[in-house]
Design a protein around this motif. Structure first.
Motif: not given
Length: 179
Positions: A72-77
């Motif tokens: 998810t977006a939250a897991k992307l740096a």
């Protein structure tokens, strides 16, 4: 003395006891990677949550092993997705920060063949933003003038340049714009 010169029952029992002790001691030791045959540990033999992030080496999880929708977006740096990974025409104006910022521009009279620079208050404009502007709400673009946004020198302020390439002075203009 055993018949036929073989080992005595006592020596066999002692040897069996010694072997059993070794086996018991060995069974209490941890099984290290040197003692495991290749492929001996399978998914079905692992306890739930036994493999944690700290136990995974860099690059050990391939795309094929990721469950659909698990990244998810939250897991992307930050800055981890470049333009090459964005589907063509998938980014719209609504996806861009600050696209709904508006301000009112007042341009005084500009003499023929002259350019002037002036600030416009645009709440939400941030230093480093790229500014694209248009006139909104029925406000016509000032006739004869060329207007371009230059930069955001400070939060909430956009510098513009207005040039009058004609042979006569312009008229003063006030209008709303959107960027």
């Amino acid at each position: 003395m055993p018949a036929f010169g073989g080992p005595s029952a006592l020596s066999v029992a002692k040897k069996a006891q010694k072997t059993a002790k070794k086996a018991l001691t060995a069974s209490k030791k941890k099984v290290g990677s040197k003692r495991l045959a290749r492929g001996a540990v399978t998914s079905s033999k692992l306890a739930k949550r036994a493999v944690t992030n700290s136990k995974l080496s860099d690059g050990s999880v391939s795309t094929a092993k990721l469950v659909d929708g698990s990244v998810t977006a939250a897991k992307l740096a930050d800055a981890s997705v470049g333009t090459a990974k964005i589907i063509d025409e998938s980014v719209t104006a609504q996806d861009l920060a600050g696209t709904d910022a508006t301000g009112t521009m007042t341009i005084g009279v500009i003499a023929a063949s002259i350019c002037t620079t002036f600030p416009v208050s645009v709440p939400g404009a941030a230093v480093g933003d790229v500014v694209l502007s248009s006139f909104v709400g029925g406000t016509p673009s000032p006739q004869g003038l060329v207007i371009q946004p230059l930069n955001v020198p400070s939060p909430g302020s956009v510098n513009y340049r207005a040039c009058n390439p004609t042979n006569t002075s312009s008229t003063a203009v006030t209008g709303s714009g959107s960027g």
